[in-house]
Design an enzyme around this catalytic site. Structure first.
Site, PDB file in Angstrom:
ATOM      1  N   ASP A 113       0.811  -1.228   0.000  1.00 55.28           N
ATOM      2  CA  ASP A 113       0.000   0.000   0.000  1.00 55.28           C
ATOM      3  C   ASP A 113       0.837   1.268   0.000  1.00 55.28           C
ATOM      4  O   ASP A 113       0.362   2.325   0.399  1.00 55.28           O
ATOM      5  CB  ASP A 113      -0.950   0.005   1.206  1.00 55.28           C
ATOM      6  CG  ASP A 113      -0.198   0.034   2.525  1.00 55.28           C
ATOM      7  OD1 ASP A 113       1.014  -0.267   2.532  1.00 55.28           O
ATOM      8  OD2 ASP A 113      -0.822   0.364   3.549  1.00 55.28           O
ATOM      9  N   LYS A 164       4.941   1.892  15.881  1.00 59.45           N
ATOM     10  CA  LYS A 164       3.823   2.733  16.343  1.00 59.45           C
ATOM     11  C   LYS A 164       3.978   3.167  17.796  1.00 59.45           C
ATOM     12  O   LYS A 164       3.086   2.973  18.612  1.00 59.45           O
ATOM     13  CB  LYS A 164       2.499   2.019  16.099  1.00 59.45           C
ATOM     14  CG  LYS A 164       2.340   1.695  14.615  1.00 59.45           C
ATOM     15  CD  LYS A 164       0.961   1.325  14.167  1.00 59.45           C
ATOM     16  CE  LYS A 164       0.934   1.161  12.661  1.00 59.45           C
ATOM     17  NZ  LYS A 164       1.010  -0.180  12.139  1.00 59.45           N
ATOM     18  N   ASP A 222       2.019   6.259   2.457  1.00 63.21           N
ATOM     19  CA  ASP A 222       1.235   5.062   2.783  1.00 63.21           C
ATOM     20  C   ASP A 222      -0.216   5.400   2.468  1.00 63.21           C
ATOM     21  O   ASP A 222      -0.756   6.381   2.973  1.00 63.21           O
ATOM     22  CB  ASP A 222       1.428   4.732   4.268  1.00 63.21           C
ATOM     23  CG  ASP A 222       0.607   3.539   4.702  1.00 63.21           C
ATOM     24  OD1 ASP A 222      -0.609   3.504   4.426  1.00 63.21           O
ATOM     25  OD2 ASP A 222       1.166   2.653   5.356  1.00 63.21           O
TER      26      ASP A 222
HETATM   27  N1  GDD Z   1       0.116 -11.506   3.439  1.00 66.19           N
HETATM   28  C1  GDD Z   1      -0.220 -10.734   4.457  1.00 66.19           C
HETATM   29  N2  GDD Z   1      -0.676 -11.305   5.615  1.00 66.19           N
HETATM   30  N3  GDD Z   1      -0.138  -9.405   4.314  1.00 66.19           N
HETATM   31  C2  GDD Z   1      -0.487  -8.626   5.359  1.00 66.19           C
HETATM   32  C3  GDD Z   1      -0.963  -9.140   6.583  1.00 66.19           C
HETATM   33  C4  GDD Z   1      -1.067 -10.572   6.699  1.00 66.19           C
HETATM   34  O1  GDD Z   1      -1.485 -11.127   7.730  1.00 66.19           O
HETATM   35  N4  GDD Z   1      -1.228  -8.101   7.402  1.00 66.19           N
HETATM   36  C5  GDD Z   1      -0.939  -6.983   6.725  1.00 66.19           C
HETATM   37  N5  GDD Z   1      -0.498  -7.283   5.488  1.00 66.19           N
HETATM   38  C6  GDD Z   1      -0.066  -6.356   4.438  1.00 66.19           C
HETATM   39  C7  GDD Z   1      -1.065  -5.258   4.148  1.00 66.19           C
HETATM   40  O2  GDD Z   1      -1.941  -5.675   3.101  1.00 66.19           O
HETATM   41  C8  GDD Z   1      -0.177  -4.100   3.731  1.00 66.19           C
HETATM   42  O3  GDD Z   1       0.113  -4.100   2.347  1.00 66.19           O
HETATM   43  C9  GDD Z   1       1.122  -4.342   4.481  1.00 66.19           C
HETATM   44  O4  GDD Z   1       1.084  -5.699   4.928  1.00 66.19           O
HETATM   45  C10 GDD Z   1       1.299  -3.411   5.692  1.00 66.19           C
HETATM   46  O5  GDD Z   1       0.146  -3.469   6.487  1.00 66.19           O
HETATM   47  P1  GDD Z   1      -0.601  -2.138   6.978  1.00 66.19           P
HETATM   48  O6  GDD Z   1      -1.793  -2.557   7.739  1.00 66.19           O
HETATM   49  O7  GDD Z   1      -0.762  -1.188   5.848  1.00 66.19           O
HETATM   50  O8  GDD Z   1       0.474  -1.596   8.020  1.00 66.19           O
HETATM   51  P2  GDD Z   1       0.694  -0.097   8.502  1.00 66.19           P
HETATM   52  O9  GDD Z   1       0.564   0.859   7.389  1.00 66.19           O
HETATM   53  O10 GDD Z   1      -0.137   0.132   9.710  1.00 66.19           O
HETATM   54  O11 GDD Z   1       2.248  -0.140   8.986  1.00 66.19           O
HETATM   55  C11 GDD Z   1       3.233  -0.738   8.183  1.00 66.19           C
HETATM   56  O12 GDD Z   1       3.626   0.119   7.118  1.00 66.19           O
HETATM   57  C12 GDD Z   1       4.256   1.353   7.522  1.00 66.19           C
HETATM   58  C13 GDD Z   1       4.714   2.075   6.265  1.00 66.19           C
HETATM   59  O13 GDD Z   1       3.685   2.268   5.393  1.00 66.19           O
HETATM   60  C14 GDD Z   1       4.446  -1.073   9.065  1.00 66.19           C
HETATM   61  O14 GDD Z   1       5.331  -1.838   8.297  1.00 66.19           O
HETATM   62  C15 GDD Z   1       5.127   0.196   9.582  1.00 66.19           C
HETATM   63  O15 GDD Z   1       6.312  -0.129  10.280  1.00 66.19           O
HETATM   64  C16 GDD Z   1       5.485   1.084   8.401  1.00 66.19           C
HETATM   65  O16 GDD Z   1       6.052   2.326   8.888  1.00 66.19           O
HETATM   66 MG    MG Z   2      -0.072   0.749   5.442  1.00 67.54          MG
END
Ligand code: GDD
Ligand code: MG
Length: 359
Positions: A113, A164, A222
């Site tokens: 994403d 976070k 993001d």
């Molecule tokens: N295959 C799989 N399985 N993918 C997953 C799962 C799972 O169980 N859970 C989440 N994802 C995928 C989501 O679809 C997304 O593309 C990505 O992992 C990150 O998940 P988000 O839910 O978007 O996380 P976030 O935005 O809160 O935080 C993450 O991204 C940030 C940067 O954009 C973390 O990696 C943070 O450390 C980072 O700063």
């Molecule tokens: Mg994200």
């Protein structure tokens, strides 16, 4: 740029996209239309552009939608494979789960994403030149609390990973792109949910693995919240966010050739109009994301909002900083302001929600 055919790419796309509900009730977040293309197209095009030819998607939520759209990846000039998690395994578990499909010793992992203008080859170069076990792409943001906070030392080595945290020691964050030496993926526990951010990275640091940061100043966003989704889409339309899938794109709006826009409608601020959508006379759309088949009637205003598939905004209605679910109907003269989310199929009668007393 030198090719990176010896590197595998993995994209995590298994999340539920809860912050983008109700749009993610019908489509997984990485498939939502963004400047006229499923979001993931922009990321896949960037990966292909870097010369990476083998890409594995780690899917879970609405997994089938990805393969239906992208197939074997040949349209994008890549070889695309899919690994399904019946129960989501988390970000670390998702990476570990694709191991049987990996061929290369260097594996570039992406959150599905993130919209970015980063030079992927430069991240791989950092990984190689520092002989790192794992390299993390890092960016600076004004509010790090919603991200993984990642401090580094003077050589750029990662010293901590704080997912976070309310009390971030630096504005430097995890940009959601990692390079792993394959053996470090083999070490991730299998068969159970694992968070790469909360478990794998802290453990690697504790055991003294070489975890390198690669910081750059390129475009980064993001797309996980409505505000960021709208902004990122508008930035693509205006050419502020570069995408190899939209070469030369630069304008105030992007209108699908199969959409109908009446004379006198004003489309600005990176507005995008999907296929079969209809925009009425005198409507004013500023930074609006109008999905396929949606209708914005005469004199309505849509600002920094997403209007889902087949939804309808009635005459002279106002939607500002909102999300309108698929097939919903916002009646004439309604006013929906910041943070409003209308669930799919919901019908708000004419004048049914107002913030002012005039009619
Ligand atoms: N295959 C799989 N399985 N993918 C997953 C799962 C799972 O169980 N859970 C989440 N994802 C995928 C989501 O679809 C997304 O593309 C990505 O992992 C990150 O998940 P988000 O839910 O978007 O996380 P976030 O935005 O809160 O935080 C993450 O991204 C940030 C940067 O954009 C973390 O990696 C943070 O450390 C980072 O700063
Ligand atoms: Mg994200």
């Amino acid at each position: 740029m030198a090719g990176h055919a010896g590197t595998d790419a993995v994209i995590l796309v298994g999340g539920q996209g809860t912050r983008l509900r109700p749009l993610t009730l019908s489509a997984p977040k990485p498939m939502l239309p963004t400047a006229g293309l499923p979001f993931l197209t922009h990321l896949l095009a960037r990966i292909a552009e870097a010369g990476i030819t083998h890409v594995v998607l780690g899917t879970s939520f609405k997994a089938e939608v990805f393969e239906e759209h992208f197939g074997d990846g040949s349209d994008l000039g890549i070889e695309l494979e899919y690994v399904f998690e019946p129960e989501p395994l988390g970000t670390g578990g998702g990476i570990r789960n694709v191991l049987p499909k990996l061929r290369a010793d260097t594996v570039m992992v992406f959150n599905g994403d993130v919209l970015g203008g980063t030079d992927l080859g430069a991240i791989l170069d950092t990984h190689e030149s520092t002989k790192a076990d794992v390299t993390l792409h890092l960016v600076r943001v004004s509010d790090p609390r919603a991200f993984g906070c990642v401090p580094t030392d003077e050589e750029g080595r990662v010293t901590a990973f704080l997912e976070k945290t309310q009390d971030p020691p630096t504005d430097q964050i995890n940009a959601g792109c990692y390079v792993f030496r394959r053996e470090y993926i083999e070490k991730i526990p299998s068969g159970r949910p694992v968070s790469v951010e909360r478990e794998v990275f802290p453990a690697l640091l504790a055991e003294g693995a070489r975890v390198q940061g690669h910081v750059d100043m390129s475009y980064w966003r993001d797309m996980g919240t409505p505000e960021d989704f709208v902004r990122g889409s508008a930035d693509l339309v205006r050419g502020i966010a570069p995408s190899p899938a939209l070469p030369g794109q630069r304008g105030e709006s992007l209108i699908h050739p199969g959409a109908g826009v009446a004379p006198g409608a004003l489309l600005i601020g990176g507005t995008v109009i999907g296929r079969g959508a209809e925009i009425g006379a005198g409507a004013r759309l500023d930074g609006a994301v109008i999905f396929d088949g949606a209708v914005v009637e005469a004199g309505a205003t849509v600002e920094r909002s997403i209007v889902g598939f087949g939804a309808r905004i009635g005459p002279r209605a106002l939607v500002r900083d909102g999300v309108i679910g698929d097939g919903a109907h916002v009646g004439a003269r309604c006013e929906l302001l910041r943070g409003a989310r209308v669930w799919p199929g919901v019908v708000i009668p004419d004048g049914g929600i107002r913030f002012s007393t005039d009619v």
